[in-house]
Scaffold this active site. Sequence first.
Site: not given
Ligand code: SAH
Length: 344
Positions: A90, A103, A110, A114, A117, A157-158, A189, A212-214, A332
């Site tokens: 996508e 994007c 992937c 996470c 995701c 993907g990463e 990212s 992506s710290l979270h 995505c």
């Molecule tokens: N793999 C990379 C890039 C792809 S995800 C990464 O981890 O950064 C792009 C961003 O969207 C990341 O910050 C990811 O954590 C976030 N993301 C993934 N799923 C999500 C969701 N369901 N809601 C909000 N953000 C999400």
Amino acid sequence: MKHDILSMSLFELETLIVSLGEPKFRAKQIYSWLLKGVWGERMSNVPGKIIEKLNEVGEIRLPKIARRLDSKLDGTKKYLFELIDGECIESVFMKYEHGNTLCISSQVGCRMGCKFCASTLNGRVRDLTPSEMLGQIIVAQADTGERISNVVMMGIGEPLDNYDNTIKFLRLVSSDEGLNIGLRHISVSTCGIVDKIDALADEGLPITLSISLHAYDDETRGSIMPINKRYGVDELLSACERYFNKTGRRISFEYTLIADKNDTIEGAIALARVLKKYISSTPHVNLIPLNEVKETSLSTSKNVNRFKEKLISLGINATVRRRLGSDINASCGQLRRQSQKENI
Ligand code: SAH
């Protein structure tokens, strides 16, 4: 193995064309057609026999539009692209004041796992080639008729788990003879693969790195992001500081707010504390309200503004990501899953 022609630099294509006994200048002609998404008879100034020869030794990995969803609210377009082997990815086209942004995806699926995701639910199928990353931009530009000036690698993907192809893509997309998109207009990212962040710092590419710290500690982060078991928060943030010291480029932090997980006021305080401990420049935190994925039990936070205000009061630069394309569920991973289910 056939040559992946769109993954070649102009110089590499020239070398190939000359090795086929054809004049070097043909490479430039072919290259400029490819950048418009055109291959074959429509390349009106290129003799058919050269196209035939190239088809024998090479292939063109331009994605095909399998589906497109158009937002009626803000001009966002979400593409489901089919690749040469039938796999799907996508991309999302977004209109911002600072220019059109695409994007893009970096892998089919992937393997980072996470918990929130959609892209990782069935693991990784394969890496994308540089041409397939470039191809998403080329085809979206041709389809919309609009120039894309910004790229974010935040699709499926990463990118740092597909390191070499990502680096080659970044060099191709920014080259003068290529799409010429400035590296300062490209964000990569990552979920935090520390050894690759260190490697990236040495590449001399002035991209914007997003982490992506979270979460603010290992317990919380480890419960939603398996990568944290390999590289903990301390190690990750130290790598971010090394990256900044080496490149002079500020890192931005993404923080998805999940109810009862990471969205409390104490969480905001802990986040501000850990960022200040490791990051010497004023950190920027991009807050993302969780986009709920139905296969997971996680729900979105109601405390987004409260969390943001707390961070700001503690001297952290925090913004909430504006949600574009909400009527087409533009984040995505979900369209690809839907298409997989329809094909079963
Ligand atoms: N793999 C990379 C890039 C792809 S995800 C990464 O981890 O950064 C792009 C961003 O969207 C990341 O910050 C990811 O954590 C976030 N993301 C993934 N799923 C999500 C969701 N369901 N809601 C909000 N953000 C999400």
